[in-house]
Write an enzyme that holds these catalytic residues in place. Structure first.
Site, PDB file in Angstrom:
ATOM      1  N   ARG A 113      -2.049 -47.486 -29.267  1.00 42.57           N
ATOM      2  CA  ARG A 113      -1.676 -47.643 -27.868  1.00 42.57           C
ATOM      3  C   ARG A 113      -2.112 -46.405 -27.095  1.00 42.57           C
ATOM      4  O   ARG A 113      -2.034 -45.284 -27.593  1.00 42.57           O
ATOM      5  CB  ARG A 113      -0.154 -47.825 -27.722  1.00 42.57           C
ATOM      6  CG  ARG A 113       0.354 -49.203 -28.123  1.00 42.57           C
ATOM      7  CD  ARG A 113      -0.146 -50.288 -27.183  1.00 42.57           C
ATOM      8  NE  ARG A 113       0.399 -51.604 -27.483  1.00 42.57           N
ATOM      9  CZ  ARG A 113      -0.112 -52.470 -28.345  1.00 42.57           C
ATOM     10  NH1 ARG A 113      -1.208 -52.135 -29.038  1.00 42.57           N
ATOM     11  NH2 ARG A 113       0.441 -53.648 -28.530  1.00 42.57           N
TER      12      ARG A 113
ATOM     13  N   GLU B 189      -2.703 -49.778 -18.858  1.00 36.42           N
ATOM     14  CA  GLU B 189      -3.504 -50.998 -18.763  1.00 36.42           C
ATOM     15  C   GLU B 189      -2.811 -52.010 -17.853  1.00 36.42           C
ATOM     16  O   GLU B 189      -1.589 -52.057 -17.819  1.00 36.42           O
ATOM     17  CB  GLU B 189      -3.726 -51.576 -20.160  1.00 36.42           C
ATOM     18  CG  GLU B 189      -4.560 -50.656 -21.037  1.00 36.42           C
ATOM     19  CD  GLU B 189      -4.785 -51.207 -22.439  1.00 36.42           C
ATOM     20  OE1 GLU B 189      -4.218 -52.268 -22.775  1.00 36.42           O
ATOM     21  OE2 GLU B 189      -5.522 -50.567 -23.205  1.00 36.42           O
TER      22      GLU B 189
ATOM     23  N   HIS C  16      -9.433 -53.316 -25.521  1.00 36.58           N
ATOM     24  CA  HIS C  16      -8.183 -53.686 -26.202  1.00 36.58           C
ATOM     25  C   HIS C  16      -8.298 -55.092 -26.812  1.00 36.58           C
ATOM     26  O   HIS C  16      -7.439 -55.963 -26.598  1.00 36.58           O
ATOM     27  CB  HIS C  16      -7.004 -53.621 -25.231  1.00 36.58           C
ATOM     28  CG  HIS C  16      -5.684 -53.438 -25.942  1.00 36.58           C
ATOM     29  ND1 HIS C  16      -4.557 -52.996 -25.305  1.00 36.58           N
ATOM     30  CD2 HIS C  16      -5.313 -53.647 -27.232  1.00 36.58           C
ATOM     31  CE1 HIS C  16      -3.550 -52.930 -26.160  1.00 36.58           C
ATOM     32  NE2 HIS C  16      -3.988 -53.324 -27.342  1.00 36.58           N
TER      33      HIS C  16
END
Length: 243
Positions: free
Chosen positions: A173, A202, A226
């Site tokens: 992350r 994000e 991602h």
């Protein structure tokens, strides 16, 4: 009665509020291990081979100059030339260790809970305390969840322990990385290149600090959007498994 995460992460779910109301929170632990491990390997090889910039070199008609530059310098590396450090040793990191073992890389790991000797031997991974791991390895890959303890754990102090010219990979992350410290590590030469599947904040917008760098720094970051855990196989796994 139940909140089911669509993946392995649950940092966006208020666990304490759910517990107060007797609501179970489940994730799909291990459902995307193979997929994210593949993405990790992609980023590792991408930074080692400078894939994006070399692709552009061919498109720009600079194939021979680029190739001859590598031959003259002798600095194009294989994964087996690296000493890999995995931070976190859950199902994804173990899948990475299993894969890079086949390619001949030497692997160390750090985790709050050390694996059994049998697992270490099977995966070819040796435990080291975090500070020692950072000083020994030149390819660091992050595999920890976002918690109060891990948020921005990758900071100036973290980078100060690393070897000059190291590689850094994050498929966990973005919130575990202090991104301004990451930029400073690139500027100082502490990091040679970086591969990132995740960024903090994000969805990433055009104003994000990591997509507004100088051309020299820009070419040393290999991004992916991602997508590590969103393969068709991982979706099938989460649809049939609750853990």
């Amino acid at each position: 009665k139940l909140i089911q995460s669509e993946g392995v992460a649950f940092n966006a779910i208020d666990i304490e509020a759910a517990a107060e109301r007797g609501v179970f929170v489940c994730n799909g632990r291990g459902m995307n291990a193979s997929a994210v491990a593949e993405q990790t390997l992609l980023l590792m090889l991408g930074v080692l081979k400078d894939a994006v910039n070399n692709d552009q070199a061919v498109r720009d008609g600079r194939q021979i100059e680029t190739k001859e530059g590598y031959m003259a310098r002798g600095d194009l590396m294989e994964l087996a030339d690296c000493t890999i450090g995995l931070i976190g040793f859950g199902s994804i990191a173990r899948c990475v260790a299993k894969t890079v073992k086949v390619l001949g890389a030497k692997t160390f790991y750090y985790s709050r809970h050390r694996a059994s000797p049998e697992i270490e031997q099977e995966l070819g991974a040796t435990y080291l305390p975090l500070k020692e791991l950072l000083s020994v390895c030149n390819m660091i890959s992050i595999h920890v969840p976002v918690t109060p303890e891990t948020r921005e754990m990758v900071n100036d102090r973290f980078f100060s322990y690393m070897r000059d010219g190291s590689y850094f990979i994050n498929t966990a992350r973005g919130e575990v990385v202090d991104e301004r410290a990451l930029i400073r590590a690139l500027e100082s030469g502490k990091l040679a290149m970086v591969g990132l599947d995740t960024l903090s904040g994000e969805p990433v917008r055009s104003g994000h600090i990591l997509v507004n760098l100088s051309p020299e720094l820009e070419r040393r970051i290999f991004f992916s959007p991602h997508i590590g855990g969103i393969t068709s196989s991982s979706f099938l796994e989460i649809s049939s498994t609750t853990k």
